[in-house]
Design an enzyme around this catalytic site. Structure first.
Site, short mmCIF file in Angstrom:
data_model
loop_
_atom_site.label_atom_id
_atom_site.label_comp_id
_atom_site.label_asym_id
_atom_site.label_seq_id
_atom_site.Cartn_x
_atom_site.Cartn_y
_atom_site.Cartn_z
N ARG A 51 0.80 -1.23 0.00
CA ARG A 51 0.00 0.00 0.00
C ARG A 51 0.83 1.28 0.00
O ARG A 51 0.58 2.21 -0.77
CB ARG A 51 -0.90 0.07 1.25
N THR A 52 1.77 1.36 0.93
CA THR A 52 2.45 2.64 1.13
C THR A 52 3.25 3.03 -0.11
O THR A 52 3.13 4.14 -0.62
CB THR A 52 3.34 2.59 2.38
N LYS A 81 26.30 -3.64 -0.28
CA LYS A 81 27.77 -3.54 -0.31
C LYS A 81 28.31 -2.87 0.94
O LYS A 81 29.50 -2.63 1.07
CB LYS A 81 28.21 -2.72 -1.52
N ARG A 102 11.10 4.10 3.81
CA ARG A 102 10.71 3.07 4.79
C ARG A 102 11.96 2.32 5.21
O ARG A 102 12.77 1.92 4.37
CB ARG A 102 9.69 2.09 4.20
N HIS A 130 4.61 5.51 11.81
CA HIS A 130 4.19 5.43 10.40
C HIS A 130 3.18 6.57 10.20
O HIS A 130 1.98 6.35 10.07
CB HIS A 130 3.55 4.06 10.17
N1 ASP Z 1 1.55 -1.98 6.86
C1 ASP Z 1 1.63 -1.49 8.20
C2 ASP Z 1 3.08 -1.15 8.53
O1 ASP Z 1 3.92 -1.21 7.65
C3 ASP Z 1 1.04 -2.46 9.18
C4 ASP Z 1 1.61 -3.86 9.14
O2 ASP Z 1 2.55 -4.15 8.37
O3 ASP Z 1 1.10 -4.69 9.89
O4 ASP Z 1 3.35 -0.79 9.64
N1 CP Z 2 -0.49 -0.16 5.69
C1 CP Z 2 0.74 -0.32 5.17
O1 CP Z 2 1.69 0.39 5.50
O2 CP Z 2 0.80 -1.27 4.22
P1 CP Z 2 2.13 -1.75 3.47
O3 CP Z 2 3.04 -2.31 4.54
O4 CP Z 2 1.68 -2.77 2.49
O5 CP Z 2 2.74 -0.55 2.83
#
Ligand code: ASP
Ligand code: CP
Length: 301
Positions: A51-52, A81, A102, A130
Site C-alpha cells: 500500500r504505502t 555492499k 521506509r 508510520h
Molecule cells: N503496513 C503497516 C506497517 O507497515 C502495518 C503492518 O505491516 O502490519 O506498519
Molecule cells: N499499511 C501499510 O503500511 O501497508 P504496506 O506495509 O503494504 O505498505
C-alpha cells in the site's frame, strides 16, 4: 522544507486543512494533475510494502511528478555492499525533490532528515512510527464519523511493535474528549513512552485484556497484525484476538472496523461483507491523503 517524521509534529489545524484538501483531491483529481510537474520523488524502501509504496507512487504520478525507486533497498541498493543509510540519503537527495523512506530502524527517518537537503517522508520506521498511515486513518475516521472530538476507539493486536498504532494515538491527542482502549495480550501492550504521552496530553487510555472490557458502542475498532518479523524471540507465540462475525455481533451498527493492512487471520474474511468493515476504503483513501501531503510539500516550490 518540511519533513514528515512523526505525528507529534501536526496541529489540529494542519489536519483539518489536509482533510479539506483531500476532499478536493478526491472530487477534482484532474485539477491537480500538474501540481508536481518537473518534480522527482525518490521512494526508498528497506522493508516490504504494498500500500504505502504503491499509493505514494500512484499519488506522485497522478500529480504529474516522476519517480525514482528502490523497492527492496536492503538487497537491491548499495546497502548490500555496506553503504550506510546516511550516505545513501546524501547521494539520492541530489537526484530528487523529496524522499519517501521506509526503514527497519525506528530512528531512520529522523537520522535521514538530519543530513538530507530535501524533505524526508517517513513511510514507516521500524517499530517506531508510520505517520502517513495515521493521516489516512484519521481521515477515514473523519469521513465515517464526521468528527474526531468525543471519539472512542479500541486499538488492538500488537500495540508494542505496531508503528501505525504509535502514530495514531499521538494524532488522536489533537482532539477533545478522546477515549482510547488498548486491547492486547500483556506481552504486546503499548510501550510506556506512548502511555506517558497520552497522559501528558490528558487523553484517557484504558489498557484491556478482553473484549468484555470494551463498550459495545465504541466508535472505532482498529485491529492490527502481530508484527512477528520484529520478535527477537522467534519462538514466542502470542494468542491473537480474532475478529469474526460473532465478535462483530457484540458491537453497535455504528461501530466501524479498521485495519492498516496487510491482515493475516486477525480479521476473518467473513467479516468483509459487514458494512462496518471499512479497511479497504481506508487504504483507498490513502492515495488521496498522500496526494494532498505531496502537494503541500512540493507544489509550486
Ligand atoms: N503496513 C503497516 C506497517 O507497515 C502495518 C503492518 O505491516 O502490519 O506498519
Ligand atoms: N499499511 C501499510 O503500511 O501497508 P504496506 O506495509 O503494504 O505498505
Amino acid at each position: 522544507m518540511r519533513h514528515i517524521l512523526s505525528c507529534d509534529q501536526f496541529s489540529r489545524k494542519d489536519l483539518m486543512e489536509l482533510f479539506a484538501l483531500t476532499d478536493e483531491m478526491r472530487a477534482n483529481t484532474n485539477q491537480f494533475s500538474n501540481s508536481l510537474q518537473g518534480k522527482i520523488v525518490a521512494t526508498i524502501f528497506y522493508e516490504p510494502s504494498t500500500r504505502t509504496r504503491l499509493s505514494f507512487e500512484a499519488a506522485i504520478l497522478r500529480l504529474g511528478g516522476n519517480i525514482i525507486s528502490t523497492e527492496n533497498a536492503k538487497e537491491m541498493s548499495s546497502a548490500i555492499k555496506g553503504e550506510s543509510l546516511l550516505d545513501t540519503i546524501r547521494v539520492v537527495d541530489g537526484y530528487c525533490d523529496a524522499i519517501v523512506l521506509r526503514h527497519f530502524d525506528s530512528k531512520a527517518a529522523a537520522d535521514a532528515a538530519a543530513v538530507s537537503s530535501v524533505p524526508i517522508i517517513n513511510a514507516g520506521s521500524g517499530s517506531g512510527e508510520h505517520p502517513t498511515q495515521s493521516l489516512l486513518d484519521a481521515y477515514t475516521i473523519y469521513k465515517y464519523k464526521k468528527n474526531l472530538d468525543g471519539l472512542s476507539i479500541v486499538v488492538m493486536g500488537d500495540l508494542l511493535f505496531g508503528r501505525t498504532v504509535h502514530s495514531l494515538v499521538k494524532l488522536l491527542t489533537l482532539f477533545e474528549n478522546v477515549t482510547i482502549y488498548g486491547l492486547s495480550r500483556e506481552v504486546l501492550a503499548l510501550p510506556d513512552e506512548y502511555v506517558t504521552y497520552l497522559k501528558q496530553k490528558e487523553v484517557s487510555y484504558i489498557s484491556c485484556r478482553s473484549f468484555d472490557e470494551i463498550p459495545c458502542d465504541v466508535d472505532v475498532i482498529y485491529q492490527t497484525r502481530t508484527q512477528t518479523e520484529r520478535f527477537e524471540n522467534t519462538d514466542l507465540e502470542v494468542e491473537e484476538f480474532i475478529i469474526d462475525q460473532s465478535v462483530m455481533r457484540k458491537f453497535s451498527p455504528q461501530t466501524i472496523l479498521m485495519h492498516p493492512l496487510p491482515r493475516r487471520n486477525e480479521i476473518s474474511p467473513a467479516v468483509d461483507q459487514d458494512k462496518r468493515a471499512v479497511f479497504f476504503q481506508q487504504s483507498h483513501y490513502g492515495m488521496y491523503v498522500r496526494m494532498s501531503l505531496l502537494h503541500n510539500i512540493l507544489a509550486g516550490k
